[in-house]
Design a protein around this motif. Structure first.
Motif: not given
Length: 691
Positions: A198-201, A205-208
């Motif tokens: 979940l954290k990676i997602a 998302l923030k990184k994208s």
């Protein structure tokens, strides 16, 4: 409780009723009580008479005076089953439990908690050890929050990174709350859940979003987006550099204000067409007021247009330069003596210069020339090898050159011998874009090479004839020297009889003459024997196999023992190899070299002979070194010549054939022999043997 009668219980040992998996742990608890633990509490499982499993919580008291253990058991099977059910549910949700006993300063981790931390099932951490699993940047946070929870009862719910026992960094969600009794914190307990995915997602998302903005700001193209009314909604830095105006100034303004309304400008119409028809458009436009060529791509969407504008002025300039270069290339191909070619690999278009017409009489429509056009003109016997050279050169991404020799069919059907040299032009990834080169007609050179080859074949035939002649000469020398021995033996025999019978009747001068004649006959016989041995070199058919040089040297020294002892000589060597060859010639080589080393000694100095070997990739080198009289420099080239003696027979015996035999033996074995010497110091003979 277990369903057994009192008689059945008393008739069996307690371990008869125990669950098999609890035998060892229960025995351990009993042993502790035997060793002095008066009070004990533990949990184990018993099997009922019907075969069911019961969980029993035991409280035990040891009375050593009576030699008895008093035990009371509580059936906790239902609680255990509920715990097991809860544990399974938590495993499915990947939620673990932890419990810190503040008073005892101990910590309990559930199985899932241990799985999350990637520790062994028997791992029991302290509070400090549990905190140390958190990533360095999270240790202070969890320490402060945990202390506040323990001190003030403040519950917490945190998302923090930890480092597992296997070194993996994962994200967890941990919740904690405290339990107070009489105002004192007794325990802190809570849950832990692996939320890495979940954290990676979330982070991705923030990184994208950040990457999207970073990409639009960092791309080399100008980018702007407009709504369907033509209002600019996004404006990157390159657009600002190209047209002027910051993002704050341009966003919200009209896109039409950027484009001069001239009849040459087609961009206004393209933008309106893309909005109206929802059509993707790509085109190039020269903007006079900017002095630049722009490559424009318009992508419609439901909310408007995304417009990319790329400055292609340099490319346009390069294309013009390439056009001019190609024109010069065509002019060069017309005046050179070679046939110039240029192959566009991706388009499979092959350009042939005028040299193909001049050298080979070929006239083709340029539009019809492809790789296969050239391929069909290569001689069938050369085609496979020629294509392999081309394919291997193209496949090697580090290779930029290509060279081929083959036969090429002229327009009249005859074949020309040609050399084909080319250069491979690749893209940054190493893939071939073009091959450029030239074909030279080497037919005359090939004809000259063929005449040389015929001459070489004649010379080789002559060499074979000479070899046969040499073999016949060797046979003649062998027969002649053998037949000479019989009359010489008769002369020597009669002279010896004459010396014996009439020695006392002849004067001293006559006896001396007889002695000279007998000695001359003996030396003549030795010369004949040496000639026989010399003629045999290369004619012996010894079996080839592995030969131990160690054994050869031992045999030579055994045979030469009388000579070695009489001269007080020392012959020594280190570790010797096993070589492939014939034993007899190797024996003769070492026998001659060692006997010479002992024979040509310095007066009053015991001879020392050292044999050594050195291994090289394809051959062995052997050295025979002595401390003898040495050889003068101007005599070194004579010692291997037959009958060449450097000393009189009164000084040193011999016929002058020994080293000639050695040289011939070494050369027949495919080796070479050389000598180094210092007069008064000694001599070193070196020879090689192929492996």
């Amino acid at each position: 409780m277990l369903g057994y009668s009192e008689e059945e219980l008393l008739a069996n040992r307690i371990d008869y009723f125990l669950h098999p998996e609890d035998h060892q742990s229960s025995e351990s608890e009993l042993q502790k009580m035997r060793e002095g633990n008066r009070q004990a509490q533990f949990i184990n499982r018993f099997i009922t008479k019907e075969g069911q499993t019961l969980w029993l919580d035991w409280n035990n008291t040891v009375v050593y005076e009576e030699e008895l253990i008093y035990s009371v058991a509580k059936n906790i099977t239902e609680e255990k089953e509920l715990e097991d059910l809860l544990e399974r549910a938590n495993k499915m949700a990947r939620i673990g439990f932890w419990d810190v006993d503040v008073m005892k300063k101990t910590q309990y981790w559930s199985a899932v908690t241990k799985e999350i931390h990637e520790v062994s099932p028997d791992f029991t951490p302290t509070v400090e050890e549990g905190i140390q699993f958190y990533a360095p940047e999270a240790v202070q946070t969890i320490t402060e929050i945990f202390n506040q929870c323990q001190k003030f009862g403040t519950p917490y719910d945190l998302e923090l990174p930890i480092i597992t026992a296997k070194g993996r960094k994962i994200w967890i969600r941990t919740q904690g709350q405290a339990e107070f009794r009489d105002g004192i914190c007794k325990r802190v307990f809570g849950t832990i859940q692996d939320i890495t995915d979940l954290k990676i997602a979330q982070l991705e998302l923030k990184k994208s979003y950040e990457q999207k903005n970073a990409i639009l700001e960092s791309i080399g193209d100008a980018f702007l987006s407009v709504d369907k009314m033509g209002t600019i909604t996004y404006w990157n830095q390159v657009a600002a550099q190209l047209f002027g105006g910051t993002k704050e100034e341009r966003v919200g303004s009209s896109v039409w204000s950027l484009i001069p309304l001239t009849k040459e400008n087609i961009t206004v119409g393209k933008l309106r067409e893309a909005i109206a028809l929802g059509k993707v458009l790509h085109y190039e436009q020269y903007f006079q007021y900017l002095g630049k060529w722009l490559e424009i791509s318009i992508y419609p969407s439901e909310i408007g247009l995304s417009v990319y504008l790329k400055d292609v002025t340099i490319r346009k300039t390069s294309e013009e330069l390439i056009r001019q270069s190609n024109e010069r290339f065509e002019r060069v191909s017309e005046v050179t003596a070679d046939a110039i070619w240029d192959w566009d690999v991706r388009a499979d278009k092959l350009y042939w210069g005028s040299g193909f017409r001049q050298l080979f009489g070929i006239t083709c429509d340029p539009k019809d020339i492809t790789y296969h056009t050239w391929e069909r003109r290569v001689h069938p016997d050369d085609l496979e090898k020629t294509l392999e050279v081309v394919e291997n050169a193209i496949r090697d991404v580090h290779n930029t050159n290509i060279y081929n020799e083959y036969r090429f069919r002229r327009e009249d059907g005859t074949y020309a011998f040609v050399t084909d040299r080319g250069m491979i032009i690749r893209d940054p990834m190493g893939s071939p874009l073009r091959l450029v080169g030239a074909i030279s007609d080497i037919t005359e050179r090939k004809m000259y090479e063929n005449s040389l080859r015929e001459l070489n074949e004649k010379l080789e035939a002559r060499a074979r004839e000479l070899a046969i002649s040499n073999a016949e000469l060797e046979q003649f020398a062998y027969v002649a020297s053998h037949d000479l021995q019989e009359p010489l033996r008769m002369v020597s025999s009669f002279l010896s009889q004459l010396e014996i019978k009439y020695k006392n009747q002849l004067d001293e001068k006559a006896n001396r003459y007889i002695h000279f004649a007998v000695d001359g006959a003996k030396r003549m016989r030795q010369i004949i024997l040496d000639l026989l041995e010399f003629s045999r070199v290369g004619r012996m058919n010894d079996e080839v196999g592995e030969v131990s040089i160690q054994s050869v040297l031992e045999e030579v020294c055994t045979l030469q023992a009388e000579l070695i002892e009489s001269k007080q000589a020392a012959v020594f060597w280190g570790e010797m190899p096993v070589v492939l060859g014939s034993k007899t010639p190797l024996f003769q080589i070492f026998q001659n070299l060692i006997s010479n080393a002992v024979k040509y000694r310095k007066e009053g100095v015991p001879p020392e002979v050292k044999i050594s070997s050195i291994e090289f990739p394809t051959y062995w080198e052997f050295k025979v070194q002595d401390n003898g009289i040495g050889i003068e420099a101007d005599s070194l080239d004579k010692i291997f010549v037959i009958f060449q003696r450097l000393h009189t027979k009164d000084q040193y015996a011999g016929t002058g054939i020994g080293l000639a035999i050695v040289k011939k033996l070494v050369e027949n074995l495919g080796g070479k022999i050389s000598v180094e010497s210092t007069p008064g110091v000694g001599t070193v003979f070196s020879f090689t043997l192929r492996k």
